[in-house]
Design an enzyme around this catalytic site. Structure first.
Site, PDB file in Angstrom:
ATOM      1  N   GLY A  53       0.828  -1.202   0.000  1.00 59.27           N
ATOM      2  CA  GLY A  53       0.000   0.000   0.000  1.00 59.27           C
ATOM      3  C   GLY A  53       0.859   1.248   0.000  1.00 59.27           C
ATOM      4  O   GLY A  53       2.068   1.180   0.265  1.00 59.27           O
ATOM      5  N   CYS A  83       5.342  -6.108   1.577  1.00 58.84           N
ATOM      6  CA  CYS A  83       5.662  -4.670   1.553  1.00 58.84           C
ATOM      7  C   CYS A  83       4.990  -3.963   2.743  1.00 58.84           C
ATOM      8  O   CYS A  83       5.420  -4.142   3.874  1.00 58.84           O
ATOM      9  CB  CYS A  83       5.247  -4.063   0.218  1.00 58.84           C
ATOM     10  SG  CYS A  83       6.047  -2.476  -0.139  1.00 58.84           S
ATOM     11  N   TYR A  84       3.925  -3.202   2.548  1.00 57.34           N
ATOM     12  CA  TYR A  84       3.257  -2.544   3.680  1.00 57.34           C
ATOM     13  C   TYR A  84       2.763  -3.582   4.681  1.00 57.34           C
ATOM     14  O   TYR A  84       2.842  -3.368   5.902  1.00 57.34           O
ATOM     15  CB  TYR A  84       2.098  -1.687   3.179  1.00 57.34           C
ATOM     16  CG  TYR A  84       1.398  -0.913   4.282  1.00 57.34           C
ATOM     17  CD1 TYR A  84       1.982   0.217   4.843  1.00 57.34           C
ATOM     18  CD2 TYR A  84       0.164  -1.335   4.776  1.00 57.34           C
ATOM     19  CE1 TYR A  84       1.358   0.924   5.865  1.00 57.34           C
ATOM     20  CE2 TYR A  84      -0.473  -0.634   5.795  1.00 57.34           C
ATOM     21  CZ  TYR A  84       0.128   0.490   6.337  1.00 57.34           C
ATOM     22  OH  TYR A  84      -0.501   1.182   7.352  1.00 57.34           O
ATOM     23  N   HIS A 170       7.920  -8.042  -3.702  1.00 53.10           N
ATOM     24  CA  HIS A 170       6.615  -8.440  -4.237  1.00 53.10           C
ATOM     25  C   HIS A 170       6.747  -9.757  -5.016  1.00 53.10           C
ATOM     26  O   HIS A 170       7.116  -9.744  -6.195  1.00 53.10           O
ATOM     27  CB  HIS A 170       6.068  -7.360  -5.164  1.00 53.10           C
ATOM     28  CG  HIS A 170       5.681  -6.100  -4.455  1.00 53.10           C
ATOM     29  ND1 HIS A 170       4.447  -5.935  -3.881  1.00 53.10           N
ATOM     30  CD2 HIS A 170       6.366  -4.956  -4.221  1.00 53.10           C
ATOM     31  CE1 HIS A 170       4.376  -4.731  -3.327  1.00 53.10           C
ATOM     32  NE2 HIS A 170       5.536  -4.123  -3.507  1.00 53.10           N
ATOM     33  N   GLU A 172       4.332 -11.493  -6.126  1.00 56.14           N
ATOM     34  CA  GLU A 172       3.223 -11.585  -7.074  1.00 56.14           C
ATOM     35  C   GLU A 172       3.552 -10.991  -8.440  1.00 56.14           C
ATOM     36  O   GLU A 172       2.877 -11.273  -9.439  1.00 56.14           O
ATOM     37  CB  GLU A 172       1.979 -10.886  -6.507  1.00 56.14           C
ATOM     38  CG  GLU A 172       2.034  -9.375  -6.402  1.00 56.14           C
ATOM     39  CD  GLU A 172       2.688  -8.857  -5.138  1.00 56.14           C
ATOM     40  OE1 GLU A 172       2.454  -7.685  -4.786  1.00 56.14           O
ATOM     41  OE2 GLU A 172       3.447  -9.612  -4.498  1.00 56.14           O
ATOM     42  N   ASP A 228     -12.945  -8.566 -24.032  1.00 57.49           N
ATOM     43  CA  ASP A 228     -13.731  -8.469 -22.805  1.00 57.49           C
ATOM     44  C   ASP A 228     -15.228  -8.349 -23.081  1.00 57.49           C
ATOM     45  O   ASP A 228     -16.032  -9.132 -22.582  1.00 57.49           O
ATOM     46  CB  ASP A 228     -13.255  -7.291 -21.960  1.00 57.49           C
ATOM     47  CG  ASP A 228     -11.769  -7.346 -21.655  1.00 57.49           C
ATOM     48  OD1 ASP A 228     -11.228  -8.472 -21.631  1.00 57.49           O
ATOM     49  OD2 ASP A 228     -11.153  -6.291 -21.467  1.00 57.49           O
ATOM     50  N   LYS A 375      -7.259 -10.636 -17.738  1.00 59.72           N
ATOM     51  CA  LYS A 375      -7.362 -10.820 -19.181  1.00 59.72           C
ATOM     52  C   LYS A 375      -7.137 -12.265 -19.609  1.00 59.72           C
ATOM     53  O   LYS A 375      -7.866 -12.784 -20.459  1.00 59.72           O
ATOM     54  CB  LYS A 375      -6.365  -9.905 -19.890  1.00 59.72           C
ATOM     55  CG  LYS A 375      -6.418  -9.969 -21.411  1.00 59.72           C
ATOM     56  CD  LYS A 375      -7.681  -9.342 -21.978  1.00 59.72           C
ATOM     57  CE  LYS A 375      -7.591  -7.842 -21.943  1.00 59.72           C
ATOM     58  NZ  LYS A 375      -8.741  -7.200 -22.620  1.00 59.72           N
TER      59      LYS A 375
END
Length: 519
Positions: A53, A83-84, A170, A172, A228, A375
């Protein structure tokens, strides 16, 4: 079905964490950081991840977790802070978090101290993605260091007995080379979550949800012809049959030959009985006249779309009096970059999206069936629903279209120039056999003139930028390192064939820090 909860503290990668969990075959849900503990407990999660964050833990009014949350999780639910979230864990368990003078952004070498538990099967040195100024300076009692970087001694820590871990980096983000494997160690080995979630299951649930909400009502769909909205069209058709009315609007900022192509797909190939084409090019370009700010462009286009849809709906109501919904192809990245996710109140806004920039007095109810998907998940969904491969594999195209690829003010002349240049980019990428390997390839019109020479004549014309990137889900992207001969061929054709352009440049920015689109 096993579940991992991601608590959102406003990080731009929050939804990417949830996406990585789903890639492992485990269902994930995002909740705001201040979700009631009762709600969290009722979901019976196998593990909880605290997102990053923009805040600092020592700031006034910084988001935090109450003591009752830690008492609930400690020793009962495995916890991972990123992180945060890492800082929150360090602070709560009596470590020390400081603003460090040496900040880290981007790829960093990470030294693994322990090769078991959460770092099982990793290398002694790993490449990870850092994005921080603060860091844990003093280790909390009963925690140990699992890894460090040159400027961050406590880049990963953990309390093995309590199953509580924190990373400064991170995992991810795809730039963390073995991030997915590290998350797997936490989610499957430590949390003991079962891999029992599939996109096939999602389809069945989504159809039932649509049928339950909509009933016998009619829906109009804002159809762009991209992946989409096309997937939404087929999903709605399966759920409510011919009660869906796809409306394809020519807003004047579409690609070359797009009108003819989309009309053919939906009328002749997919057989939508209630397909509607609206030519509103003049109205859109008039509304955009003289507008340079990209946010203003998005808002104008979003509002113009709604005007067109509601006007069309009024005409359709003469035949179908129960049209109550407007469906859109909004997906996760749209919501993340528009500050519309669960942590929207504290997220750092990047840009708005026309799907989300809607007028307050709109009469139609909004339906966004894909708002929780990425996506690549949407593409899998399209395959399962039977969309043509040509449509499934189409490169993403922004909702505001060429309006955000024509920098500065917009005119039809500039748009036509951009359309011609963009068509050449796609033709050459396809000719080289690279179209399906690349996430996006497109041209950008830059409102800058430069001197050139053609034959014996001096020219003073516009610049064209090429943006060609590789990505998995648009949350991160690298510029494509194409063979020079391909770029030379594209440049040569644009300069020789497109009137008004005499110079072509190649954008070599990655995301982050840049975005894929220019505006």
């Amino acid at each position: 079905m096993d579940l991992i909860i991601v608590l959102d503290f406003g990080g731009q990668y929050t939804h990417l964490i949830a996406r990585r969990i789903r890639e492992l075959g485990i269902y994930s849900e995002i909740l705001p950081y201040n979700a009631p503990l009762e709600k969290i407990a009722n979901l019976n999660p196998k593990g909880i991840i605290l997102s990053g964050g923009p805040s600092s833990v020592y700031e006034k009014d910084a988001p935090y977790l109450k003591q009752e949350f830690y008492e609930y999780a400690k020793g009962n639910i495995p916890l991972l802070g990123l992180c945060y979230g890492h800082h929150l864990i360090g602070q709560y368990f009596k470590g020390k978090v400081v603003a460090h003078k040496e900040k880290e952004f981007g790829k960093t070498e990470f030294i693994v101290k322990r090769h078991d538990y959460i770092f099982k099967n990793t290398n002694p040195k790993e490449i990870v993605w850092m994005s921080h100024g603060d860091q844990v300076e003093r280790l909390p009692p009963d925690f140990e260091i699992f890894g460090s970087t040159a400027t961050c001694p406590i880049a990963a820590m953990g309390n093995i007995n309590q199953k509580i871990y924190g990373f400064q980096f991170h995992p991810e983000v795809y730039h963390t080379i073995h991030g997915k494997e590290i998350l797997r160690n936490f989610i499957i080995d430590i949390c003991q979550a079962q891999q029992n979630w599939k996109i096939d299951d999602w389809i069945e649930g989504a159809i039932k949800d649509i049928q339950k909400e909509v009933g016998e009502k009619q829906i109009i769909l804002g159809l762009s012809g991209g992946v989409d909205s096309s997937v939404v069209a087929l999903l709605l058709k399966k759920a409510i049959g011919n009660n869906v009315h796809p409306i394809f609007v020519n807003n004047g900022v579409l690609r070359k030959n797009e009108v003819e192509q989309v009309c053919d797909w939906f009328q002749n190939q997919l057989k939508f009985e209630n397909f509607h084409y609206v030519d509103a090019e003049t109205e859109f370009l008039e509304a955009l006249k003289g507008i340079e700010d990209p946010e203003e462009k998005r808002k104008i286009i979003g509002h113009q779309f709604i005007k067109v849809f509601e006007k069309t709906a009024l005409k359709l109501e003469e035949i179908h009096p129960n049209i109550e919904y407007l469906a859109q192809g909004t997906i996760y990245p749209d919501r993340v970059e528009s500050q519309a996710g669960q942590g929207g109140k504290i997220s750092s806004k990047i840009k708005s999206h026309h799907n989300l920039t809607l007028p307050d007095d709109m009469k139609l109810k909004i339906l966004e069936p894909l708002k929780d998907l990425y996506k690549d998940e949407v593409r899998k969904l399209g395959f399962l629903l039977g969309l043509p491969q040509e449509l499934i594999g189409r490169h993403p195209f922004p909702g505001p279209g060429l309006a955000v690829r024509c920098i500065g003010d917009i005119t039809k002349e500039k748009l036509d120039t951009l359309r011609d240049a963009d068509a050449i980019v796609i033709e050459e990428i396809k000719k080289a056999g690279l179209y399906d390997q690349i996430w996006q390839a497109f041209a950008v019109f830059l409102p800058v003139k430069s001197v050139g020479v053609m034959g014996d004549y001096r020219t003073y014309e516009y610049l064209c930028a090429l943006r060609i990137v590789e990505s998995i889900d648009a949350m991160t992207a690298n510029f494509a390192k194409l063979d020079w001969s391909i770029l030379e061929q594209i440049s040569s054709r644009i300069i020789n064939e497109v009137i008004g352009i005499n110079r072509v440049v190649y954008d070599i920015s990655n995301k982050p820090p840049a975005t894929i689109e220019f505006e």
